[in-house]
Design an enzyme around this catalytic site. Structure first.
Site, PDB file in Angstrom:
ATOM      1  N   HIS A 287      -0.089  -2.480  -0.345  1.00  0.00           N
ATOM      2  CA  HIS A 287      -0.683  -2.071   0.941  1.00  0.00           C
ATOM      3  C   HIS A 287       0.219  -2.670   2.029  1.00  0.00           C
ATOM      4  O   HIS A 287      -0.164  -3.597   2.735  1.00  0.00           O
ATOM      5  CB  HIS A 287      -2.112  -2.607   1.028  1.00  0.00           C
ATOM      6  CG  HIS A 287      -2.961  -1.971   2.078  1.00  0.00           C
ATOM      7  ND1 HIS A 287      -2.450  -1.246   3.144  1.00  0.00           N
ATOM      8  CD2 HIS A 287      -4.318  -1.948   2.234  1.00  0.00           C
ATOM      9  CE1 HIS A 287      -3.448  -0.818   3.899  1.00  0.00           C
ATOM     10  NE2 HIS A 287      -4.588  -1.231   3.365  1.00  0.00           N
TER      11      HIS A 287
ATOM     12  N   ARG B  69     -10.585   0.858   8.510  1.00  0.00           N
ATOM     13  CA  ARG B  69      -9.593   0.243   9.384  1.00  0.00           C
ATOM     14  C   ARG B  69      -8.216   0.904   9.328  1.00  0.00           C
ATOM     15  O   ARG B  69      -7.616   1.188  10.361  1.00  0.00           O
ATOM     16  CB  ARG B  69      -9.429  -1.247   9.040  1.00  0.00           C
ATOM     17  CG  ARG B  69     -10.484  -2.119   9.650  1.00  0.00           C
ATOM     18  CD  ARG B  69     -10.811  -3.288   8.766  1.00  0.00           C
ATOM     19  NE  ARG B  69     -11.540  -2.815   7.597  1.00  0.00           N
ATOM     20  CZ  ARG B  69     -12.851  -2.642   7.555  1.00  0.00           C
ATOM     21  NH1 ARG B  69     -13.578  -2.941   8.595  1.00  0.00           N
ATOM     22  NH2 ARG B  69     -13.466  -2.180   6.481  1.00  0.00           N
ATOM     23  N   THR B  70      -7.709   1.142   8.137  1.00  0.00           N
ATOM     24  CA  THR B  70      -6.338   1.659   8.042  1.00  0.00           C
ATOM     25  C   THR B  70      -6.259   3.033   8.690  1.00  0.00           C
ATOM     26  O   THR B  70      -5.393   3.307   9.530  1.00  0.00           O
ATOM     27  CB  THR B  70      -5.894   1.713   6.557  1.00  0.00           C
ATOM     28  OG1 THR B  70      -6.087   0.421   5.997  1.00  0.00           O
ATOM     29  CG2 THR B  70      -4.436   2.107   6.434  1.00  0.00           C
TER      30      THR B  70
ATOM     31  N   ARG C 170      -3.231   7.390   1.388  1.00  0.00           N
ATOM     32  CA  ARG C 170      -3.963   6.411   0.566  1.00  0.00           C
ATOM     33  C   ARG C 170      -4.499   7.142  -0.653  1.00  0.00           C
ATOM     34  O   ARG C 170      -5.088   8.217  -0.532  1.00  0.00           O
ATOM     35  CB  ARG C 170      -5.119   5.791   1.352  1.00  0.00           C
ATOM     36  CG  ARG C 170      -6.080   5.025   0.454  1.00  0.00           C
ATOM     37  CD  ARG C 170      -7.129   4.249   1.189  1.00  0.00           C
ATOM     38  NE  ARG C 170      -6.562   3.098   1.880  1.00  0.00           N
ATOM     39  CZ  ARG C 170      -7.296   2.161   2.464  1.00  0.00           C
ATOM     40  NH1 ARG C 170      -8.620   2.245   2.443  1.00  0.00           N
ATOM     41  NH2 ARG C 170      -6.723   1.145   3.078  1.00  0.00           N
TER      42      ARG C 170
ATOM     43  N   LYS D 244     -10.583  20.665  -5.493  1.00  0.00           N
ATOM     44  CA  LYS D 244     -10.498  21.733  -6.513  1.00  0.00           C
ATOM     45  C   LYS D 244      -9.548  21.337  -7.646  1.00  0.00           C
ATOM     46  O   LYS D 244      -9.320  22.104  -8.558  1.00  0.00           O
ATOM     47  CB  LYS D 244      -9.985  23.019  -5.865  1.00  0.00           C
ATOM     48  CG  LYS D 244     -10.829  23.535  -4.718  1.00  0.00           C
ATOM     49  CD  LYS D 244     -10.176  24.784  -4.107  1.00  0.00           C
ATOM     50  CE  LYS D 244     -10.861  25.188  -2.824  1.00  0.00           C
ATOM     51  NZ  LYS D 244     -10.056  26.182  -2.078  1.00  0.00           N
TER      52      LYS D 244
HETATM   53  C1  NCD Z   1      -8.393  -3.154   1.961  1.00  0.00           C
HETATM   54  C2  NCD Z   1      -7.909  -2.039   1.056  1.00  0.00           C
HETATM   55  O1  NCD Z   1      -8.295  -0.890   1.202  1.00  0.00           O
HETATM   56  O2  NCD Z   1      -7.121  -2.379   0.194  1.00  0.00           O
HETATM   57  N1  NCD Z   1      -8.940  -2.734   3.161  1.00  0.00           N
HETATM   58  C3  NCD Z   1      -8.107  -2.469   4.202  1.00  0.00           C
HETATM   59  O3  NCD Z   1      -7.258  -1.616   4.143  1.00  0.00           O
HETATM   60  N2  NCD Z   1      -8.260  -3.223   5.292  1.00  0.00           N
HETATM   61  C4  NCD Z   1      -9.203  -4.150   1.264  1.00  0.00           C
HETATM   62  C5  NCD Z   1     -10.390  -3.723   0.483  1.00  0.00           C
HETATM   63  O4  NCD Z   1     -10.752  -2.560   0.411  1.00  0.00           O
HETATM   64  O5  NCD Z   1     -10.984  -4.628  -0.092  1.00  0.00           O
END
Ligand code: NCD
Length: 331
Positions: free
Chosen positions: A148, A65-66, A120, A93
Site C-alpha cells: 500500500h 480514506r484512500t 485497489r 459479471k
Molecule cells: C488500510 C488498508 O486498506 O489497507 N486502510 C487504508 O487504506 N487507510 C488498512 C486497513 O484496512 O486495515
C-alpha cells in the site's frame, strides 16, 4: 508509453507508477513528502493543475480514506474522476482485471500524461496487471496483503510530523502484521532511513512475514515481541503504529472464523495501559484506520491520538503525488 518514464534523472517523477514502495528511492520519497509539506502550508497551490485531466478510480475492495483523499485531491486541483467499482461494473459479471485494464488503456491511450489510474484489489500483486496494460501512471491503492505504497507516503509524512525526522525514530508496529499491507510497505521503506528501531508486536499467528523480518534485522534494530508485551513496549517508543485484525484475509470457513475470534479477543489498547507506561513526551498513536475495537474509544479524545491527522495527511501526500506524476510545473 511507460518507456518514457524518466528514472534516476534528478527528481522527475512524471509518468511514474506507484506499485510497490520499493519502486522509490529514499530521495524520491523525501521529495514527495517535501512537496506534500509545501501543499499543506499553501492550500491553494496547484489548484488548476489537474484541469482537463482524468482519474480512473478503480476500487474493487472497500475504501474510505484512500479513495476519498485521492478523489478530493484530484478535484480540488481542477481534475475529473471516473469511478469503476466492483458491484457497478462488469467485474460483477466476471470480467477479468486484465480486460478492465485494456479498456482503460483504450480510453486513455491518447492522454497518457493527462490521466492517472488508482486501483485497489483484493489479490496480491494485482496492481501489476494494471501497470502492464496501461500507459498512464498506475497508483496502487492496496493489493491484497501485499503493498500500500501511497499509505506509506502518508505514514512517513506523519512520522516526520510527530518526530521532526524519520532518521533515528523508534516505532512500535502492532497488530495484524501478517495480513496488513500497510505495515509491510511501511517496514520496508523505514529500512531506507538511518538508525531506525522497529518493535513488531503481534499475536504469534499474525506475526510479520519472515522475509520482511529478515531484511529488517539486516538493516535496522528490530525486536519481535508477543502481544502481552505491548504495555511494556509503550515506554520505549516514539510512536505506536496500531492496526486492526484483517478479518477478510483470514482463511474462509469455520477454521478461519475460530482463528479470528482467538486473536481479536487478545488485543486492545486502553487508557489504563497508557497511564501505566512512562510515555515519551511526544508519544503519539498512529493507525491507518479503520479501527474495529482495538483502540479504546476514549483514546480518540486524548492527546496521544494522531490517526485522524494522519488520515488528513493522505490528502496532502496524494495531491503531491498527482502533481508529480501528471501535473504541470507550478500552480
Ligand atoms: C488500510 C488498508 O486498506 O489497507 N486502510 C487504508 O487504506 N487507510 C488498512 C486497513 O484496512 O486495515
Amino acid at each position: 508509453m511507460k518507456e518514457l518514464q524518466v528514472m534516476g534523472e534528478g527528481m522527475n517523477l512524471k509518468g511514474r507508477d506507484a506499485i510497490s514502495i520499493n519502486d522509490f528511492s529514499r530521495e524520491e520519497v523525501d521529495y514527495i513528502l517535501d512537496k506534500a509539506g509545501e501543499i499543506e502550508g499553501n492550500p491553494g497551490m496547484y489548484r488548476k493543475n489537474m484541469w482537463g485531466k482524468i482519474m480512473f478510480s478503480c476500487f474493487f475492495e472497500p475504501s474510505t480514506r484512500t479513495r476519498t483523499s485521492f478523489q478530493t485531491a484530484m478535484m480540488v486541483m481542477g481534475g475529473n474522476v471516473i469511478n469503476i467499482d466492483e458491484s457497478g461494473s462488469s467485474r460483477k459479471k466476471g470480467e477479468t482485471l486484465k480486460h478492465t485494464a485494456k479498456m482503460i488503456q483504450g480510453y486513455t491511450r491518447q492522454i497518457p500524461y493527462d490521466s492517472v489510474v488508482v486501483v485497489r484489489q483484493k489479490k496480491d500483486g494485482s496492481a501489476n496487471v494494471f501497470a502492464k496494460e496501461i500507459d498512464s501512471p498506475v497508483l496502487n491503492g492496496g493489493d491484497g496483503r501485499n503493498q500500500h505504497p501511497t499509505q506509506t507516503f502518508l505514514d512517513l509524512y506523519t512520522i516526520r510530523e510527530i518526530n521532526g525526522e524519520i532518521d533515528g525514530v523508534t516505532i512500535g508496529i502492532a497488530g495484524d502484521l501478517k495480513y496488513g499491507r500497510t505495515v509491510h510497505s511501511l517496514a520496508e521503506e523505514l529500512l531506507d532511513y538511518e538508525n531506525v528501531k522497529m518493535v513488531f508486536v503481534s499475536p504469534e499467528e499474525l506475526s510479520m512475514p519472515e522475509k520482511i523480518v529478515r531484511e529488517a534485522i539486516n538493516k535496522a534494530e528490530v525486536d519481535v515481541r508477543e502481544l502481552e508485551d505491548l504495555e511494556k513496549t509503550l515506554s520505549e517508543i516514539d510512536m505506536l503504529y496500531m492496526t486492526r485484525v484483517q478479518r477478510e484475509r483470514f482463511p474462509e470457513g469455520p477454521e478461519g472464523e475460530e482463528q479470528y475470534r482467538r486473536v481479536s479477543r487478545k488485543y486492545h489498547l486502553n487508557r489504563e495501559m497508557l497511564r501505566n507506561a512512562r510515555l515519551k513526551p511526544n508519544f503519539r498513536i498512529m493507525h491507518p484506520l479503520p479501527t474495529v475495537g482495538e483502540i479504546d474509544s476514549e483514546i480518540d479524545d486524548s492527546v496521544y491520538q494522531h490517526y485522524f491527522k494522519q488520515a488528513e495527511n493522505g490528502l496532502y501526500v496524494r495531491k503531491a503525488l498527482l502533481e508529480l506524476v501528471i501535473g504541470g510545473e507550478n500552480g
